[in-house]
Design an enzyme around this catalytic site. Sequence first.
Site, short mmCIF file in Angstrom:
data_model
loop_
_atom_site.label_atom_id
_atom_site.label_comp_id
_atom_site.label_asym_id
_atom_site.label_seq_id
_atom_site.Cartn_x
_atom_site.Cartn_y
_atom_site.Cartn_z
N TYR A 73 -30.72 -7.59 73.82
CA TYR A 73 -30.67 -7.88 75.27
C TYR A 73 -31.85 -8.75 75.71
O TYR A 73 -33.00 -8.49 75.34
CB TYR A 73 -30.73 -6.58 76.07
CG TYR A 73 -29.43 -5.81 76.11
CD1 TYR A 73 -28.29 -6.38 76.67
CD2 TYR A 73 -29.35 -4.52 75.61
CE1 TYR A 73 -27.10 -5.67 76.72
CE2 TYR A 73 -28.17 -3.80 75.65
CZ TYR A 73 -27.05 -4.39 76.21
OH TYR A 73 -25.88 -3.68 76.26
N LYS A 124 -41.22 26.51 74.98
CA LYS A 124 -40.60 25.85 76.15
C LYS A 124 -40.06 24.49 75.73
O LYS A 124 -40.40 23.98 74.65
CB LYS A 124 -41.65 25.68 77.26
CG LYS A 124 -42.80 24.75 76.87
CD LYS A 124 -43.90 24.75 77.92
CE LYS A 124 -45.04 23.83 77.49
NZ LYS A 124 -46.23 23.99 78.34
C1 LIG Z 1 -47.29 24.21 77.54
C2 LIG Z 1 -48.30 25.25 77.82
C3 LIG Z 1 -49.05 25.80 76.78
C4 LIG Z 1 -49.00 25.29 75.36
O1 LIG Z 1 -49.81 24.14 75.26
P1 LIG Z 1 -50.02 23.39 73.87
O2 LIG Z 1 -51.03 22.35 74.19
O3 LIG Z 1 -48.71 22.81 73.49
O4 LIG Z 1 -50.49 24.39 72.88
C5 LIG Z 1 -49.90 26.86 77.08
N1 LIG Z 1 -50.01 27.31 78.34
C6 LIG Z 1 -49.33 26.78 79.37
C7 LIG Z 1 -49.52 27.35 80.74
C8 LIG Z 1 -48.46 25.74 79.16
O5 LIG Z 1 -47.78 25.20 80.18
#
Ligand SMILES: *Cc1c(COP(=O)(O)O)cnc(C)c1O
Length: 368
Positions: free
Chosen positions: A261, A30
């Site tokens: 800035y 993701k």
């Molecule tokens: C993002 C996510 C993961 C992965 O988590 P990590 O800590 O990056 O391994 C797993 N399950 C869900 C439901 C998530 O949203």
Amino acid sequence: MLVSRDQIARNYREVCTTVGPQVDVACVVKADAYGHGALEVARVVVAEGARWLAVSSVDEGVNLRCGGVRQPRVLVMGGFLDYEADALAEYDLTPTVHSFGQMHDLDRLAHAWGKPLPFHLKIDSGMGRLGTRASAPEILAEIHDVHHARLEGLMTHFASAADYTTTQTDDQLAYFHRICRELEQAGFNALRLHTSSTNAIGYGRKAGWHNMVRAGHALYGYVSPARGESPRQLLKVRPALTWKAKLLAVKDIPEGALVGYGGTFRAPRPMRIGILGAGYADGLFHRLSNRGKVIADGKLTSILGTISMDLTTIDLSHTTALGPGAEVTLLGNEGDVHLDAQQIARVAGTISYNILCSISARVRRVYV
Ligand SMILES: *Cc1c(COP(=O)(O)O)cnc(C)c1O
């Protein structure tokens, strides 16, 4: 920005070896694979044998399919909205369902498409985010009316898997296991069960591994630091990403000169400064103004003044070796000097995930 395909592959294999051959590793790609590039990472792990990918949204799943990722199953962890339902069937995506309403919507969709669409039911075991809070008898009563869609898995997500000062993870697991047991007794006994992401893998919470885990952060080389008395961390993973920016100018400034800035930095002595072609629009946190470090000519050196949208000024007083066009490391290693997302996050007052996901699309990804 350089992403090492080999390091992603090594990290994936390390997760697989740690959980063992009975446990499938769903690779979480993701948020464009936490900034590493979802398509590239998907190709690497699929070539290593990954059979499951996980994304957050239907859009992300469609992008994988359109990018040519055909074989592996794609789990959409954020579920779907009404107008996205057809895309699930069309692109062969497996939704997480977190309400009975969605379950029945999916059932109608499966009927309309003439396909037994599989889905995973998410249980809110105590995280208080997505997932149904219904009891096992309530779930069974609803599933009784589902004839076309197919319950393939049960999942939950831990809120505090690296925190050993609370029993929250054990409580969540106990809750999840109670629901699993009751569904098994009712005949659902070949389900995929998955609850663990990186931290629950890394700290060896084996009761939460079941027959699948969902690994994101670990693929990219990180496990969060634990709180309290934790067991030994099992995963030997390393960052796969190196982020460099080029110097646009190098110059000498006199004592008392102001930088950037708001004039928030005043040179306490004559200094050599470098102006980098990267700023907060690239994902360099504004919070790192006057606090953050970069690696220049093999040494950690300070960010001076306020980070701007496209430019960041750094201290180059320690070297004469770098001129315009030379590269400075924002995240990565030079020799044995390291700067990783966890170190940066501590200074920026955030978490490593946030640092990685913030590297913007403007930064060109190069795969090696
Ligand atoms: C993002 C996510 C993961 C992965 O988590 P990590 O800590 O990056 O391994 C797993 N399950 C869900 C439901 C998530 O949203």
